[in-house]
Write an enzyme that holds these catalytic residues in place. Structure first.
Site, PDB file in Angstrom:
ATOM      1  N   VAL A  11      64.950 101.809  31.027  1.00 52.72           N
ATOM      2  CA  VAL A  11      64.059 100.884  30.330  1.00 52.72           C
ATOM      3  C   VAL A  11      62.811 101.609  29.822  1.00 52.72           C
ATOM      4  O   VAL A  11      62.486 101.565  28.636  1.00 52.72           O
ATOM      5  CB  VAL A  11      63.675  99.710  31.265  1.00 52.72           C
ATOM      6  N   LEU A 151      68.066  95.813  26.357  1.00 48.36           N
ATOM      7  CA  LEU A 151      68.952  96.915  25.970  1.00 48.36           C
ATOM      8  C   LEU A 151      70.126  97.028  26.936  1.00 48.36           C
ATOM      9  O   LEU A 151      70.007  96.734  28.125  1.00 48.36           O
ATOM     10  CB  LEU A 151      68.190  98.237  25.914  1.00 48.36           C
ATOM     11  N   CYS A 259      72.471  95.801  36.281  1.00 48.14           N
ATOM     12  CA  CYS A 259      71.795  94.560  35.876  1.00 48.14           C
ATOM     13  C   CYS A 259      72.510  93.283  36.312  1.00 48.14           C
ATOM     14  O   CYS A 259      71.954  92.508  37.085  1.00 48.14           O
ATOM     15  CB  CYS A 259      71.605  94.574  34.371  1.00 48.14           C
ATOM     16  N   LYS A 262      72.835  92.593  40.142  1.00 45.49           N
ATOM     17  CA  LYS A 262      71.530  92.366  40.790  1.00 45.49           C
ATOM     18  C   LYS A 262      70.861  91.095  40.256  1.00 45.49           C
ATOM     19  O   LYS A 262      70.285  90.328  41.027  1.00 45.49           O
ATOM     20  CB  LYS A 262      70.691  93.622  40.564  1.00 45.49           C
ATOM     21  N   LYS A 320      80.906 101.520  32.809  1.00 44.28           N
ATOM     22  CA  LYS A 320      81.377 101.201  31.460  1.00 44.28           C
ATOM     23  C   LYS A 320      81.330 102.498  30.655  1.00 44.28           C
ATOM     24  O   LYS A 320      80.731 103.480  31.113  1.00 44.28           O
ATOM     25  CB  LYS A 320      80.528 100.097  30.816  1.00 44.28           C
ATOM     26  N   ARG A 327      76.083 102.794  39.006  1.00 45.43           N
ATOM     27  CA  ARG A 327      75.661 101.682  39.850  1.00 45.43           C
ATOM     28  C   ARG A 327      76.624 100.500  39.738  1.00 45.43           C
ATOM     29  O   ARG A 327      76.951 100.055  38.659  1.00 45.43           O
ATOM     30  CB  ARG A 327      74.228 101.259  39.487  1.00 45.43           C
TER      31      ARG A 327
HETATM   32  C1  UGA Z   1      73.221  94.287  30.458  1.00 45.72           C
HETATM   33  C2  UGA Z   1      72.985  93.378  29.253  1.00 45.72           C
HETATM   34  O1  UGA Z   1      74.113  93.413  28.387  1.00 45.72           O
HETATM   35  C3  UGA Z   1      71.734  93.787  28.492  1.00 45.72           C
HETATM   36  O2  UGA Z   1      71.482  92.862  27.451  1.00 45.72           O
HETATM   37  C4  UGA Z   1      70.544  93.791  29.457  1.00 45.72           C
HETATM   38  O3  UGA Z   1      69.341  94.184  28.823  1.00 45.72           O
HETATM   39  C5  UGA Z   1      70.846  94.761  30.578  1.00 45.72           C
HETATM   40  O4  UGA Z   1      72.035  94.326  31.257  1.00 45.72           O
HETATM   41  C6  UGA Z   1      69.664  94.775  31.511  1.00 45.72           C
HETATM   42  O5  UGA Z   1      69.381  93.765  32.154  1.00 45.72           O
HETATM   43  O6  UGA Z   1      68.911  95.760  31.536  1.00 45.72           O
HETATM   44  P1  UGA Z   1      74.394  96.684  30.800  1.00 45.72           P
HETATM   45  O7  UGA Z   1      74.347  96.386  32.255  1.00 45.72           O
HETATM   46  O8  UGA Z   1      73.950  98.014  30.332  1.00 45.72           O
HETATM   47  O9  UGA Z   1      73.508  95.589  29.975  1.00 45.72           O
HETATM   48  O10 UGA Z   1      75.894  96.573  30.321  1.00 45.72           O
HETATM   49  P2  UGA Z   1      76.858  95.518  29.602  1.00 45.72           P
HETATM   50  O11 UGA Z   1      77.365  96.118  28.364  1.00 45.72           O
HETATM   51  O12 UGA Z   1      76.257  94.191  29.502  1.00 45.72           O
HETATM   52  O13 UGA Z   1      78.078  95.488  30.626  1.00 45.72           O
HETATM   53  C7  UGA Z   1      77.914  95.037  31.960  1.00 45.72           C
HETATM   54  C8  UGA Z   1      79.253  95.002  32.663  1.00 45.72           C
HETATM   55  O14 UGA Z   1      80.056  93.937  32.142  1.00 45.72           O
HETATM   56  C9  UGA Z   1      80.099  96.271  32.510  1.00 45.72           C
HETATM   57  O15 UGA Z   1      80.666  96.623  33.753  1.00 45.72           O
HETATM   58  C10 UGA Z   1      81.177  95.875  31.523  1.00 45.72           C
HETATM   59  O16 UGA Z   1      82.370  96.599  31.701  1.00 45.72           O
HETATM   60  C11 UGA Z   1      81.360  94.420  31.864  1.00 45.72           C
HETATM   61  N1  UGA Z   1      81.945  93.630  30.754  1.00 45.72           N
HETATM   62  C12 UGA Z   1      81.253  93.454  29.592  1.00 45.72           C
HETATM   63  C13 UGA Z   1      83.197  93.053  30.909  1.00 45.72           C
HETATM   64  O17 UGA Z   1      83.855  93.203  31.958  1.00 45.72           O
HETATM   65  N2  UGA Z   1      83.702  92.319  29.875  1.00 45.72           N
HETATM   66  C14 UGA Z   1      83.035  92.125  28.725  1.00 45.72           C
HETATM   67  O18 UGA Z   1      83.568  91.419  27.831  1.00 45.72           O
HETATM   68  C15 UGA Z   1      81.786  92.718  28.569  1.00 45.72           C
END
Ligand code: UGA
Length: 436
Positions: A11, A151, A259, A262, A320, A327
């Site tokens: 961040v 983000l 994110c 938590k 991902k 984490r």
């Molecule tokens: C997430 C949010 O998308 C951001 O908008 C937010 O700012 C961020 O948390 C935060 O609070 O700082 P992030 O954790 O980086 O971002 O990743 P995501 O792309 O949202 O994915 C989160 C998890 O969901 C991953 O494990 C991904 O594989 C999973 N996911 C995502 C799925 O299983 N299916 C989906 O369709 C999309």
């Protein structure tokens, strides 16, 4: 205007670099000297596309220091971007926020605006304002503002520079105008100005909603397996309705990262503990996710009661693609079980490997290519949908593995593309292909 960003994690650092890219002068402060040394040598401590590039491009406008006196001297605006990890009881740990608050109170030399970017429980901004004000004891005045971060890792720079929304929660016109001037070169049409508690809530409500959406589609995928439907088609059909939307409808082995896990627990705990209110939908999302993370092991047990003595291939370790962050990665729940059984694991994740080695330095054989990983293995788990997995030649599985059983937690291949291959292919929410 002297802008300070405290914390150089995902961040803080991305915020600082993107603010500099839009013309602001920024000082980055972190307590970890090694991080500051790295940044001063032009290297980013985290892997994020375009970040180092922009650090170089804007080096005249960014300075990095681990000296709090230098950092906070003459600061006009201080952004707090430190971590708020999960405590054992599920609530957010605010110790780093309060450490920064202490430093601010002890080191600022004039009145300033303190902006919390970190995800903090609703009500925290006001508490921090009171805390710093009390400590300052009239020496200087500070005002607090909430400016949550949206983000996502892997696309952090783009998400910030081309933000879909900029939320600013303030309680004075001065604070609102100050933040608006900092964001003056960003798209103004996405700026949402609210009170402070609402800004804090927007962040949690957004993340928890997305987590819920994922858990929902994962449950539907589980049901698809039972009734004989195809989750990909179901998601596509659902997503065409603009009220539902086609994003975050990919079924898999559950959400990970720093994110969603938590933030779902933190909001649920806050509602329960402070207001005796049970957020039932969020609770269900958490439970479904915990269960989903073990889905691949359950599938694999159909073919091997134990993994003892097997060679197990693992493609992808990170939570991902396009990140080295581990984490809450589903791989971290599954790999200990496979190791405990007594298997030999060969893993490949060119970006995630470095951090994995800190947890499992010797227990896993880290490979340098898909080919090396698959060779002579009895089963292959896919935990991350990296491009190298999605784009590889599917024939490699049958060519290289001793027994080509593929358990794909991310639906990397179309069933069309695997149906004629000599493999056994299990994925999420779709028919099993068994050509062995
Ligand atoms: C997430 C949010 O998308 C951001 O908008 C937010 O700012 C961020 O948390 C935060 O609070 O700082 P992030 O954790 O980086 O971002 O990743 P995501 O792309 O949202 O994915 C989160 C998890 O969901 C991953 O494990 C991904 O594989 C999973 N996911 C995502 C799925 O299983 N299916 C989906 O369709 C999309």
């Amino acid at each position: 205007m002297k802008i300070v960003v405290s914390g150089t994690g995902y961040v803080g650092l991305v915020t600082a670099v993107c603010l500099a890219e839009k013309g602001n002068e920024v000082v980055c402060y972190d307590v970890v000297k090694e991080k500051i040394d790295m940044l001063n040598s032009g290297k980013s401590p985290i892997y994020e596309e375009h970040l180092e590039e922009l650090m170089h491009k804007n080096k005249e406008r960014i300075t990095y220091t681990d000296d709090k006196v230098i950092a906070y001297k003459d600061a006009d605006v201080i952004f707090i971007g430190v971590g708020t990890p999960e405590k054992k009881d599920g609530s957010a740990n605010l110790e780093y926020i309060y450490k920064v608050a202490d430093d601010i109170a002890e080191n600022i030399t004039k009145d300033c605006l303190v902006v919390i970017k970190s995800t903090v429980p609703i009500g925290t901004n006001y508490k921090v304002e009171k805390y710093i004000t009390n400590k300052l004891d009239g020496k200087h005045k500070i005002e607090i503002a909430s400016n949550p971060e949206f983000l996502a890792q892997g696309t952090a720079v783009r998400d910030t520079l081309e933000a879909q929304r900029i939320v600013i929660g303030t309680h004075s016109k001065w604070a609102e105008d100050t933040l608006k001037s900092i964001y003056s070169k960003f798209d103004k049409s996405v700026l949402v100005s609210t009170d402070i508690n609402s800004a804090e809530m927007i962040k949690y409500a957004s993340n928890d909603f997305l987590a819920l959406k994922i858990s929902y589609i994962n449950e539907i995928a589980n049901l698809c397996e039972l009734v004989g439907a195809n989750i990909e088609d179901v998601s596509k059909g659902m997503g065409l309705d603009s009220r539902i939307g086609n994003k975050f409808l990919n079924a898999g082995i559950g959400y990970g990262g720093s994110c969603f896990p938590k933030d779902t627990k933190a909001l649920h705990t806050l509602a329960n503990n402070l207001y005796d209110y049970e957020l039932k939908t969020v609770k269900a999302a958490i439970e479904v996710n915990a269960n989903q993370k073990l889905k691949l092991i359950r599938k694999a047990r159909k073919y091997y009661e134990t993994f003892n003595g097997l060679n197990v291939a693992v493609l992808g370790l990170a939570f991902k693609p396009n990140t080295d962050d581990l984490r809450e990665a589903p791989s971290l729940v599954n790999i200990p079980i496979i190791l405990e059984d007594g298997a030999h694991i060969k893993a490949y994740d060119p970006i995630g490997e470095k951090n994995y080695k800190k947890i499992y330095p010797t227990e896993i054989e880290y490979c340098n290519s898909v080919e090396e990983t698959l060779k002579d293995t009895d089963i292959c788990f896919i935990f991350t949908e990296w491009d190298f997995v999605k784009n590889m030649d599917i024939n490699l599985y049958s060519k290289l593995m001793k027994k080509p059983i593929i358990i794909d937690g991310r639906n990397c291949y179309k069933l069309e593309d695997v149906k004629n291959k000599n493999i056994l292919y299990e994925s999420i929410g779709r028919d099993t292909i068994n050509n062995l």
